[in-house]
Design an enzyme around this catalytic site. Structure first.
Site, mmCIF file in Angstrom:
data_model
loop_
_atom_site.group_PDB
_atom_site.id
_atom_site.type_symbol
_atom_site.label_atom_id
_atom_site.label_comp_id
_atom_site.label_asym_id
_atom_site.label_seq_id
_atom_site.Cartn_x
_atom_site.Cartn_y
_atom_site.Cartn_z
ATOM 1 N N GLY A 118 -7.857 10.459 -0.676
ATOM 2 C CA GLY A 118 -8.292 9.436 0.285
ATOM 3 C C GLY A 118 -7.857 8.389 0.074
ATOM 4 O O GLY A 118 -6.683 7.919 -1.095
ATOM 5 N N PRO A 119 -8.096 6.977 1.103
ATOM 6 C CA PRO A 119 -7.516 6.014 0.899
ATOM 7 C C PRO A 119 -8.338 5.116 -0.128
ATOM 8 O O PRO A 119 -9.239 5.661 -0.471
ATOM 9 C CB PRO A 119 -8.681 4.889 2.139
ATOM 10 N N PRO A 120 -7.382 3.889 -0.148
ATOM 11 C CA PRO A 120 -8.186 2.765 -1.470
ATOM 12 C C PRO A 120 -9.259 2.476 -1.146
ATOM 13 O O PRO A 120 -9.507 2.443 -0.726
ATOM 14 C CB PRO A 120 -7.047 2.022 -1.309
ATOM 15 N N THR B 289 -12.343 3.923 -2.119
ATOM 16 C CA THR B 289 -13.692 4.924 -1.489
ATOM 17 C C THR B 289 -14.205 5.417 -1.940
ATOM 18 O O THR B 289 -15.164 6.093 -1.984
ATOM 19 C CB THR B 289 -12.665 6.643 -0.238
ATOM 20 N N GLY B 290 -13.676 5.431 -3.630
ATOM 21 C CA GLY B 290 -14.764 5.771 -4.266
ATOM 22 C C GLY B 290 -14.669 7.260 -5.050
ATOM 23 O O GLY B 290 -15.522 7.029 -6.498
ATOM 24 N N LYS B 291 -13.304 6.853 -6.008
ATOM 25 C CA LYS B 291 -12.718 8.574 -5.902
ATOM 26 C C LYS B 291 -12.992 8.295 -7.927
ATOM 27 O O LYS B 291 -13.487 9.261 -7.979
ATOM 28 C CB LYS B 291 -11.253 8.632 -5.859
ATOM 29 N N GLU C 131 -4.125 -15.872 21.318
ATOM 30 C CA GLU C 131 -5.191 -15.381 21.155
ATOM 31 C C GLU C 131 -6.161 -15.120 22.035
ATOM 32 O O GLU C 131 -6.988 -13.968 21.933
ATOM 33 C CB GLU C 131 -6.078 -16.135 19.816
ATOM 34 N N HIS D 129 -4.921 -12.132 23.990
ATOM 35 C CA HIS D 129 -5.685 -10.460 23.627
ATOM 36 C C HIS D 129 -7.432 -10.492 23.884
ATOM 37 O O HIS D 129 -7.682 -9.216 24.168
ATOM 38 C CB HIS D 129 -6.470 -10.676 21.970
ATOM 39 N N ASP E 81 1.152 -7.599 16.046
ATOM 40 C CA ASP E 81 0.601 -6.448 17.482
ATOM 41 C C ASP E 81 1.022 -5.485 16.877
ATOM 42 O O ASP E 81 0.728 -4.232 17.552
ATOM 43 C CB ASP E 81 0.455 -7.477 18.543
HETATM 44 P P1 ATP Z 1 -8.046 3.753 -5.440
HETATM 45 O O1 ATP Z 1 -7.388 4.891 -4.629
HETATM 46 O O2 ATP Z 1 -7.650 1.982 -4.719
HETATM 47 O O3 ATP Z 1 -7.884 3.651 -7.151
HETATM 48 P P2 ATP Z 1 -10.535 4.591 -5.727
HETATM 49 O O4 ATP Z 1 -10.824 5.225 -4.312
HETATM 50 O O5 ATP Z 1 -10.594 4.912 -6.754
HETATM 51 O O6 ATP Z 1 -9.508 3.739 -5.565
HETATM 52 P P3 ATP Z 1 -12.890 3.106 -6.937
HETATM 53 O O7 ATP Z 1 -12.268 2.619 -7.869
HETATM 54 O O8 ATP Z 1 -13.713 4.300 -7.010
HETATM 55 O O9 ATP Z 1 -12.058 3.324 -5.427
HETATM 56 O O10 ATP Z 1 -14.169 2.050 -6.328
HETATM 57 C C1 ATP Z 1 -13.871 0.627 -6.100
HETATM 58 C C2 ATP Z 1 -15.733 -0.468 -5.951
HETATM 59 O O11 ATP Z 1 -15.673 -0.051 -5.135
HETATM 60 C C3 ATP Z 1 -16.226 0.713 -6.581
HETATM 61 O O12 ATP Z 1 -15.912 0.038 -8.312
HETATM 62 C C4 ATP Z 1 -17.348 -0.187 -6.220
HETATM 63 O O13 ATP Z 1 -17.584 -1.021 -6.945
HETATM 64 C C5 ATP Z 1 -16.764 -0.080 -5.080
HETATM 65 N N1 ATP Z 1 -16.782 1.360 -4.341
HETATM 66 C C6 ATP Z 1 -16.114 2.062 -3.213
HETATM 67 N N2 ATP Z 1 -16.362 3.550 -3.492
HETATM 68 C C7 ATP Z 1 -17.895 2.859 -3.375
HETATM 69 C C8 ATP Z 1 -19.110 4.048 -2.884
HETATM 70 N N3 ATP Z 1 -18.952 5.192 -2.494
HETATM 71 N N4 ATP Z 1 -20.162 3.520 -3.485
HETATM 72 C C9 ATP Z 1 -20.383 2.563 -4.117
HETATM 73 N N5 ATP Z 1 -19.479 1.395 -4.571
HETATM 74 C C10 ATP Z 1 -18.385 2.221 -3.925
#
Ligand code: ATP
Length: 500
Positions: A111-113, A115-117, A338, A341, A412
């Protein structure tokens, strides 16, 4: 007492050495032995430092325990559910063994950076009562062949020894950015990468559920398509869990979690913030809450107000306000761009403009803020074409007013080209349903140019039809530097040019 043990020992040693010197004992051999011992000690520490410090101390749970639970992760309900189901392989290992099910060795989070992985992996460690050892793919990249492979071996060794030390039955190893070491092996000069990946595969093959500590590997990437198929085959990373950008409900949940330790004004409406932060990742939402609190503190307010949150959204989306002074001519060009747009946006999507501003932010000298969008997962051809027209609006307006474009349209055009690509892949162009790899470059370029030229002409026609609105708004924007959506629509009404 334990705390002072080291100091007392050093004191004793010094007194003892002074006594020996006093009674005339030759200290040279002792000094040589001491130097050797210190050198050995430092060397051992450095070796340990490579593995322990490999992820900035993240992988040393004995020093910094991670107590993150799934409840502390906002949104991501489906991903959390899938992960918990997979983790039952560790939790219910007796049943797994009884049924002869092969152990789950690897889970891939994609998933994208932001997102909480990483949070998911930490929560997984807590859920399964495992030690948590983390590293990032880039930490294994070395010039010298074999060093990366050695680090992989150390990582697994460390996970096992730490689990034994802490008397835990499970260990979770988390490797972020797995694509750095797990990219497709294509032979050639990449021997170091290949050895590192081979070592990872070997370690994974050596995981057995009967042996404790049981090891589970969780890896994260946002480029799954880059990974070598050997990593993804059954028995390796065969569970793939998509961790997407949160929807509106998820965004609200994440905002609530990060608002927990902040004094929010009772009138703050987090629903609205969630609506306005369409497309934000969890990390960006955390940043919104943090920036809003900074704004409130700078203003000496007791509470974080809605206004602070709106400012924070702009900051996270566009960057901090800068005090770059533009010349009058530059400012006018930005205003034209602007408004290009904004006028197109209001024509193709009535009521969509929320603000047009000339204040420089981040890299931009001005910006148009659109009304929050609904979460949407499917786009029609008509929707995408309108999106392209809005993106081309700035350049089209510059052409009408100045007879040529500026470098202000780079982003753009990038956006427009990405949308055209999506249309091609989805069979929404005259190329029909094609695999873009099968079509020649010339054909792609021809179709790309045809789409963009047609939409550019259409955009210019629309702007020319609304030239009075344009002139009126331009004067106002140059004077006030900010035009609200309401002001803007009033101008449309005065010129009776509001689309039906
Ligand atoms: P990357 O791919 O860049 O390593 P990641 O997906 O691992 O990013 P995390 O490192 O888990 O992302 O999240 C970074 C910070 O964003 C966390 O420390 C938290 O503060 C916040 N965060 C991201 N997703 C969530 C979520 N689902 N709930 C709560 N906080 C979140």
């Amino acid at each position: 007492m334990r705390k002072w043990g080291k100091e007392i020992a050093i004191g004793f040693a010094l007194v003892f050495i002074s006594f020996l010197a006093f009674i005339g004992v030759n200290l040279a051999p002792f000094a040589i032995v001491a130097v050797l011992l210190v050198a050995l000690f430092l060397f051992m520490n450095m070796r340990g430092g490579i593995t322990v410090g490999a992820s900035n101390g993240r992988n040393n749970p004995s020093k910094k325990p991670t107590f993150l639970t799934f409840d502390q992760i906002g949104g991501q309900d489906r991903a959390k559910q899938e992960l918990i189901e997979a983790l039952d392989f560790l939790v219910r290992y007796e049943e797994i063994r009884k049924f002869g099910i092969r152990p789950l060795k690897g889970i891939l989070l994609t998933g994208p950076p932001g997102t909480g992985k990483t949070l998911m992996a930490k929560a997984a460690a807590h859920y399964t009562n495992s030690v948590f050892v983390a590293a990032s793919g880039s930490e294994f990249v070395e010039m010298y062949v074999g060093v990366g492979a050695g680090r992989i071996r150390d990582l697994f060794k460390q996970a096992r020894s730490q689990a034994l030390k802490e008397k835990r039955e499970n260990a979770i190893i988390f490797i972020d950015e797995i694509d750095v070491i797990g990219g497709k092996r294509e032979g050639g000069q990449q021997r170091e990468y290949d050895q590192t990946l081979n070592q990872l595969l070997t370690e994974m093959d050596g995981i057995y559920s009967a042996n404790t500590p049981r090891i589970l590997l969780i890896a994260a990437t946002n480029r799954k398509e880059m990974l070598d198929s050997a990593l993804l085959r059954p028995g390796r990373f065969d569970r793939h869990i998509q961790v997407d950008l949160p929807d509106k409900k998820g965004r609200k949940h994440i905002l609530e979690l990060h608002a927990d330790n902040k004094p929010l004004h009772h009138e703050v409406n987090l629903d609205k913030v969630a609506e306005e932060s369409f497309g934000f990742s969890g990390a960006q939402l955390e940043s919104v809450m943090n920036e809003a609190a900074i704004y409130a503190m700078r203003e000496d307010k007791e509470f974080v107000e809605q206004r602070h949150l709106s400012l924070a959204i702009d900051k996270v989306m566009l960057g901090e306000k800068t005090d770059r002074e533009a010349t009058y001519e530059e400012k006018r060009r930005v205003a034209v761009h602007e408004l290009g747009h904004a006028v197109v946006a209001e024509i193709v999507r009535p009521n969509s403009v929320s603000q047009v501003a000339l204040s420089p932010r981040g890299q931009a000298l001005g910006f148009v803020r659109h009304q929050p969008q609904q979460d949407q997962y499917l786009y029609t051809k008509d929707f995408l074409e309108k999106q392209i027209m809005i993106a081309l609006g700035g350049a089209a307006a510059e052409e009408i007013f100045y007879g040529g474009r500026s470098t202000g349209s780079t982003n753009d055009f990038e956006q427009a080209l990405n949308i055209v690509q999506t249309m091609m892949k989805s069979g929404l162009t005259n190329l029909g349903i094609v695999d873009v790899q099968m079509v020649t470059k010339e054909e792609l370029m021809k179709e790309n140019a045809a789409i963009l030229e047609e939409l550019m002409d259409k955009t210019k026609r629309q702007l020319e039809e609304h030239i009075d609105v344009f002139h009126h708004s331009l004067d106002l924007l140059m004077n006030e530097e900010i035009l609200s959506g309401e002001q803007f629509r009033r101008i449309f009404c005065e010129h009776k040019q509001l689309p039906a």
